[in-house]
Design a protein around this motif. Structure first.
Motif, PDB file in Angstrom:
ATOM      1  N   LYS A  46       0.827  -1.208   0.000  1.00 25.92           N
ATOM      2  CA  LYS A  46       0.000   0.000   0.000  1.00 25.92           C
ATOM      3  C   LYS A  46       0.863   1.260   0.000  1.00 25.92           C
ATOM      4  O   LYS A  46       0.532   2.238  -0.680  1.00 25.92           O
ATOM      5  N   ILE A  50       0.739   4.504  -2.713  1.00 26.54           N
ATOM      6  CA  ILE A  50       0.430   5.914  -2.426  1.00 26.54           C
ATOM      7  C   ILE A  50       1.682   6.796  -2.453  1.00 26.54           C
ATOM      8  O   ILE A  50       1.642   7.950  -2.043  1.00 26.54           O
ATOM      9  N   ASN A  74       1.706  14.496   0.670  1.00 30.71           N
ATOM     10  CA  ASN A  74       1.084  13.469   1.516  1.00 30.71           C
ATOM     11  C   ASN A  74       1.141  13.889   2.982  1.00 30.71           C
ATOM     12  O   ASN A  74       2.220  14.008   3.545  1.00 30.71           O
ATOM     13  N   GLN A  82      -4.766   5.639   5.029  1.00 29.31           N
ATOM     14  CA  GLN A  82      -4.661   4.696   3.919  1.00 29.31           C
ATOM     15  C   GLN A  82      -4.102   3.348   4.383  1.00 29.31           C
ATOM     16  O   GLN A  82      -4.630   2.288   4.019  1.00 29.31           O
ATOM     17  N   TYR A  86      -6.619  -0.033   4.612  1.00 31.09           N
ATOM     18  CA  TYR A  86      -6.311  -1.128   3.687  1.00 31.09           C
ATOM     19  C   TYR A  86      -5.936  -2.402   4.439  1.00 31.09           C
ATOM     20  O   TYR A  86      -6.469  -3.479   4.164  1.00 31.09           O
TER      21      TYR A  86
END
Length: 133
Positions: A46, A50, A74, A82, A86
């Protein structure tokens, strides 16, 4: 300004790192054996998705430590959200016992500290010294 310390975009030179910590719900010690190994894989997957680099990771039985590097777009909140969302979704699907033991995998809170190459004291002194120039 070149080297591994800095990264570049079209308009920015940056070095942004965060120490992130979050806990399992009720500090239950469920992050062990296959769950811990799968969690590490999912976090790396993940993070790449990102645009975040995980520099260091440690999964403890009831919490996670990450040292991440990212770009200025970010926010720490976005990164944590996130990663937690996830990993919770996938782990609870792959390990059904997590659903029966916990209403959710993670607590709602987290710890975040910015990490830099230069100390806060050095920055304060540098800014103060600019007055005389």
């Amino acid at each position: 300004m070149n080297g591994k310390r800095w990264k570049r975009s079209a308009t920015t030179v940056y070095n942004i790192g965060y120490h992130l910590i979050w806990c399992s719900k009720y500090r239950r010690k469920v992050l062990v054996s296959e769950v811990a190994e799968r969690l590490k894989e999912l976090l790396l997957q993940k993070a790449r998705g990102i645009g975040v680099e995980i520099v260091q990771m440690e999964v403890m039985p009831d919490h996670v430590h990450l040292f991440v590097k990212t770009d200025p777009t970010n926010s720490p909140h976005f990164i944590v959200h996130q990663l937690k969302a996830y990993t919770s979704r996938v782990l609870r699907k792959e390990f059904p016992f997590l659903k029966s033991r916990l209403p959710s995998l993670w607590t709602r809170s987290y710890y975040c500290e910015s990490v830099g190459h230069i100390s806060e004291e050095t920055i304060r002194k540098y800014i103060e010294d600019q007055k005389g120039k």
